[in-house]
Design a protein around this motif. Structure first.
Motif, mmCIF file in Angstrom:
data_model
loop_
_atom_site.group_PDB
_atom_site.id
_atom_site.type_symbol
_atom_site.label_atom_id
_atom_site.label_comp_id
_atom_site.label_asym_id
_atom_site.label_seq_id
_atom_site.Cartn_x
_atom_site.Cartn_y
_atom_site.Cartn_z
ATOM 1 N N GLU A 241 -5.503 9.384 9.439
ATOM 2 C CA GLU A 241 -4.876 8.154 8.957
ATOM 3 C C GLU A 241 -3.365 8.252 8.759
ATOM 4 O O GLU A 241 -2.683 7.235 8.680
ATOM 5 N N GLU A 242 -2.835 9.472 8.660
ATOM 6 C CA GLU A 242 -1.432 9.637 8.277
ATOM 7 C C GLU A 242 -0.485 8.877 9.197
ATOM 8 O O GLU A 242 0.419 8.173 8.735
ATOM 9 N N TYR A 243 -0.666 8.990 10.489
ATOM 10 C CA TYR A 243 0.288 8.418 11.431
ATOM 11 C C TYR A 243 0.105 6.918 11.637
ATOM 12 O O TYR A 243 0.869 6.297 12.360
ATOM 13 N N LYS A 244 -0.910 6.343 10.990
ATOM 14 C CA LYS A 244 -1.090 4.897 11.020
ATOM 15 C C LYS A 244 -0.422 4.220 9.827
ATOM 16 O O LYS A 244 -0.268 3.000 9.814
ATOM 17 N N SER A 245 -0.079 5.013 8.814
ATOM 18 C CA SER A 245 0.403 4.457 7.556
ATOM 19 C C SER A 245 1.925 4.325 7.570
ATOM 20 O O SER A 245 2.570 4.432 8.605
ATOM 21 N N TYR A 246 2.483 4.109 6.358
ATOM 22 C CA TYR A 246 3.923 3.914 6.217
ATOM 23 C C TYR A 246 4.593 5.151 5.609
ATOM 24 O O TYR A 246 5.575 5.030 4.881
ATOM 25 N N SER A 247 4.086 6.320 5.911
ATOM 26 C CA SER A 247 4.589 7.551 5.319
ATOM 27 C C SER A 247 5.778 8.108 6.093
ATOM 28 O O SER A 247 6.057 7.719 7.237
ATOM 29 N N ILE A 248 6.463 9.046 5.460
ATOM 30 C CA ILE A 248 7.586 9.722 6.114
ATOM 31 C C ILE A 248 7.088 10.539 7.300
ATOM 32 O O ILE A 248 7.748 10.619 8.345
ATOM 33 N N GLY A 249 5.911 11.139 7.152
ATOM 34 C CA GLY A 249 5.336 11.885 8.257
ATOM 35 C C GLY A 249 5.087 11.003 9.467
ATOM 36 O O GLY A 249 5.330 11.408 10.619
ATOM 37 N N ALA A 250 4.592 9.784 9.220
ATOM 38 C CA ALA A 250 4.377 8.843 10.321
ATOM 39 C C ALA A 250 5.703 8.418 10.944
ATOM 40 O O ALA A 250 5.796 8.216 12.156
ATOM 41 N N PHE A 251 6.737 8.297 10.106
ATOM 42 C CA PHE A 251 8.063 7.957 10.620
ATOM 43 C C PHE A 251 8.576 9.049 11.553
ATOM 44 O O PHE A 251 9.064 8.773 12.661
ATOM 45 N N ALA A 252 8.460 10.310 11.116
ATOM 46 C CA ALA A 252 8.919 11.424 11.950
ATOM 47 C C ALA A 252 8.100 11.519 13.234
ATOM 48 O O ALA A 252 8.641 11.777 14.317
ATOM 49 N N HIS A 253 6.814 11.304 13.109
ATOM 50 C CA HIS A 253 5.950 11.360 14.296
ATOM 51 C C HIS A 253 6.306 10.239 15.269
ATOM 52 O O HIS A 253 6.264 10.425 16.496
ATOM 53 N N GLY A 254 6.648 9.068 14.737
ATOM 54 C CA GLY A 254 7.032 7.954 15.593
ATOM 55 C C GLY A 254 8.331 8.201 16.331
ATOM 56 O O GLY A 254 8.582 7.599 17.387
ATOM 57 N N LEU A 327 15.084 -9.903 -9.143
ATOM 58 C CA LEU A 327 14.289 -8.700 -8.923
ATOM 59 C C LEU A 327 12.821 -9.019 -8.645
ATOM 60 O O LEU A 327 12.169 -8.349 -7.839
ATOM 61 N N TRP A 328 12.302 -10.031 -9.307
ATOM 62 C CA TRP A 328 10.883 -10.343 -9.175
ATOM 63 C C TRP A 328 10.536 -10.919 -7.811
ATOM 64 O O TRP A 328 9.362 -10.966 -7.437
ATOM 65 N N PHE A 329 11.527 -11.380 -7.080
ATOM 66 C CA PHE A 329 11.272 -11.914 -5.743
ATOM 67 C C PHE A 329 11.294 -10.826 -4.666
ATOM 68 O O PHE A 329 10.860 -11.062 -3.545
ATOM 69 N N LEU A 330 11.797 -9.640 -4.998
ATOM 70 C CA LEU A 330 11.945 -8.593 -3.999
ATOM 71 C C LEU A 330 10.616 -8.119 -3.397
ATOM 72 O O LEU A 330 10.565 -7.841 -2.192
ATOM 73 N N PRO A 331 9.519 -8.010 -4.176
ATOM 74 C CA PRO A 331 8.262 -7.594 -3.536
ATOM 75 C C PRO A 331 7.771 -8.545 -2.457
ATOM 76 O O PRO A 331 6.940 -8.161 -1.628
ATOM 77 N N LEU A 332 8.281 -9.781 -2.432
ATOM 78 C CA LEU A 332 7.898 -10.713 -1.367
ATOM 79 C C LEU A 332 8.404 -10.238 -0.005
ATOM 80 O O LEU A 332 7.906 -10.680 1.034
ATOM 81 N N LEU A 333 9.394 -9.332 -0.005
ATOM 82 C CA LEU A 333 9.928 -8.823 1.252
ATOM 83 C C LEU A 333 8.862 -8.099 2.067
ATOM 84 O O LEU A 333 8.952 -8.047 3.301
ATOM 85 N N TYR A 334 7.854 -7.557 1.386
ATOM 86 C CA TYR A 334 6.835 -6.790 2.108
ATOM 87 C C TYR A 334 5.979 -7.660 3.020
ATOM 88 O O TYR A 334 5.212 -7.127 3.834
ATOM 89 N N TRP A 335 6.118 -8.978 2.907
ATOM 90 C CA TRP A 335 5.434 -9.843 3.863
ATOM 91 C C TRP A 335 5.994 -9.662 5.270
ATOM 92 O O TRP A 335 5.364 -10.092 6.248
ATOM 93 N N ALA A 336 7.159 -9.024 5.398
ATOM 94 C CA ALA A 336 7.722 -8.754 6.720
ATOM 95 C C ALA A 336 6.960 -7.650 7.446
ATOM 96 O O ALA A 336 7.126 -7.487 8.666
ATOM 97 N N LEU A 337 6.133 -6.880 6.714
ATOM 98 C CA LEU A 337 5.376 -5.813 7.351
ATOM 99 C C LEU A 337 4.249 -6.405 8.196
ATOM 100 O O LEU A 337 3.725 -7.480 7.885
ATOM 101 N N PRO A 338 3.853 -5.706 9.256
ATOM 102 C CA PRO A 338 2.847 -6.269 10.170
ATOM 103 C C PRO A 338 1.439 -6.315 9.589
ATOM 104 O O PRO A 338 0.601 -7.052 10.097
ATOM 105 N N GLY A 339 1.155 -5.541 8.552
ATOM 106 C CA GLY A 339 -0.184 -5.550 7.993
ATOM 107 C C GLY A 339 -0.513 -4.249 7.308
ATOM 108 O O GLY A 339 0.372 -3.502 6.884
ATOM 109 N N GLN A 340 -1.803 -3.965 7.203
ATOM 110 C CA GLN A 340 -2.267 -2.776 6.497
ATOM 111 C C GLN A 340 -1.770 -1.505 7.168
ATOM 112 O O GLN A 340 -1.459 -0.518 6.501
ATOM 113 N N GLU A 341 -1.660 -1.505 8.488
ATOM 114 C CA GLU A 341 -1.206 -0.337 9.221
ATOM 115 C C GLU A 341 0.150 -0.595 9.850
ATOM 116 O O GLU A 341 0.469 -1.717 10.239
ATOM 117 N N SER A 342 0.941 0.488 9.972
ATOM 118 C CA SER A 342 2.287 0.362 10.533
ATOM 119 C C SER A 342 2.286 0.371 12.045
ATOM 120 O O SER A 342 3.293 0.029 12.665
#
Length: 391
Positions: A241-254, A327-342
């Motif tokens: 699952e690591e390389y499907k997620s939003y981790s630093i390891g997945a970033f380096a692998h990408g 500040l309370w509106f900032l978590p809405l930015l995560y709607w820009a992500l494609p979904g559960q997996e990166s």
């Protein structure tokens, strides 16, 4: 005859007579808008989830409620006296919530959702948030809705983190809270580093003892089934699952790095994050900043990062702003992500990391100092009329 003219003069419309009525209408409109934005709209998705779950008494493999389905099966096996393993979480996650496994699947999900929403409410209360609009805005955010959608325990971890902060000056308060978060989700172990960095050595020692006791005690309840094989099982899940997620390891692998090089990048980031916790602990407001840095370190260096993990960011946000603000509106930015997996996209993971780091930094920045800097008159600029008069 005299009554007519006097009456007409008494009730003659004058400029500004309708101002109170207009002000009341505007206030009612603003109130209605607030209720729509911060109450009605945030309840739409949870209502859809409730109706959808009612229509299916059994789990359907459509991507939703994946975590709660996995956990409910483990809870149900514990109730029946059967080993829940292979199970993705440590034994405390199976034993502590086992009573929910006694409920039918559908009602177990509802009970879990209620538990999650209560955890969000208690988190904000512990952090001193009384503005009801913040609760509605949090329910609009992708991390919290993702928690409901997959049925994760992340909001419960958020509550435990808030408890660790609220009762930080007691010996056993943070110890028990950290034992819960580490015993159920290992990635929050940097909170123990926060205790050490702020010289709460007794609480740190108590947290270690409590964590070991909770883990071994929970495993003892199920006869230590799966204990020996669990580290290998967890490592296998991480490799899948690591390389499907939003981790630093997945970033380096990408970026094209191999598995070994990706682990080196993750280990380097871990060392840097731990150093940041220790360094900020020695600065002004170091206690809160080190706590926020520990939460950030947990999110940034864990091998697997899913979007619902980001509900933890509501703790530093609530500590920084107890009323509705930018500040309370900032978590809405995560709607820009494609979904559960990166999808293994380095660009997507980088955007997610920027959102996370930005929220963490803004939640600890000294806003009063920023305002003073922004309002400072540049050297050589002409003084305003008010400054001339005061001089």
């Amino acid at each position: 005859m005299l009554a007519g003219p006097s009456t007409s003069l008494l009730f003659r419309r004058r400029p500004g007579d309708d101002a109170p009525g207009l002000a009341r209408a505007r206030a009612a409109g603003a109130r209605l808008s607030e209720l729509t934005i911060f109450v009605l709209i945030p309840l739409i998705v949870p209502a859809i989830l409730v109706v959808r779950n009612w229509q299916r008494p059994k789990y359907v493999h459509d991507g939703s409620l994946y975590d709660i389905n996995t956990m409910w099966q483990a809870w149900h096996k514990v109730i029946e006296g059967v080993s829940p393993y292979p199970f993705v979480y440590p034994a405390p996650a199976a034993v502590l919530f086992a009573p929910l496994g006694a409920l039918p699947w559908r009602f177990g999900v509802y009970a879990f959702w209620i538990l999650v929403l209560v955890a969000v409410y208690l988190t904000f209360r512990l952090c001193g948030v009384r503005d009801w609009r913040c609760y509605g805005l949090a329910l609009l955010s992708m991390p919290l809705l993702a928690s409901l959608f997959v049925g994760s325990i992340s909001p419960l971890l958020m509550l435990a983190a808030a408890c660790a902060w609220r009762y930080r000056d007691t010996r056993y308060g943070p110890a028990l809270a950290i034992a819960f978060v580490v015993g159920t989700k290992l990635f929050l172990w940097p909170l123990g580093v926060w205790l050490l960095a702020t010289r709460r050595y007794r609480s740190a020692a108590a947290s270690i003892v409590a964590t070991v006791g909770l883990v071994l005690g929970s495993w003892a309840v199920i006869g230590f089934a799966g204990l020996r094989a669990y580290p290998g099982h967890l490592g296998g899940i991480a490799s899948l699952e690591e390389y499907k997620s939003y981790s630093i390891g997945a970033f380096a692998h990408g970026l094209g790095l191999g598995a070994g090089a990706s682990r080196v990048v993750t280990m380097s980031a871990t060392a840097l994050a731990l150093a940041v916790i220790v360094l900020v602990a020695r600065q002004r407001d170091g206690d809160r900043r080190a706590f926020v840095a520990a939460l950030g370190a947990a999110l940034l260096i864990t091998p697997i990062v899913w979007p619902h993990y980001y509900v933890l960011l509501f703790v530093p946000l609530a500590l920084a702003s107890r009323r509705l603000g930018v500040l309370w509106f900032l978590p809405l930015l995560y709607w820009a992500l494609p979904g559960q997996e990166s999808g293994g996209s380095s660009m997507v993971i980088a955007v997610s990391a920027c959102f996370t780091i930005g929220i963490l930094v803004l939640s600890v920045v000294d806003t009063a100092s920023v305002r003073r800097v922004l309002s400072r008159r540049p050297s050589g600029a002409p003084a305003g009329a008010g400054e001339i008069a005061s001089a």
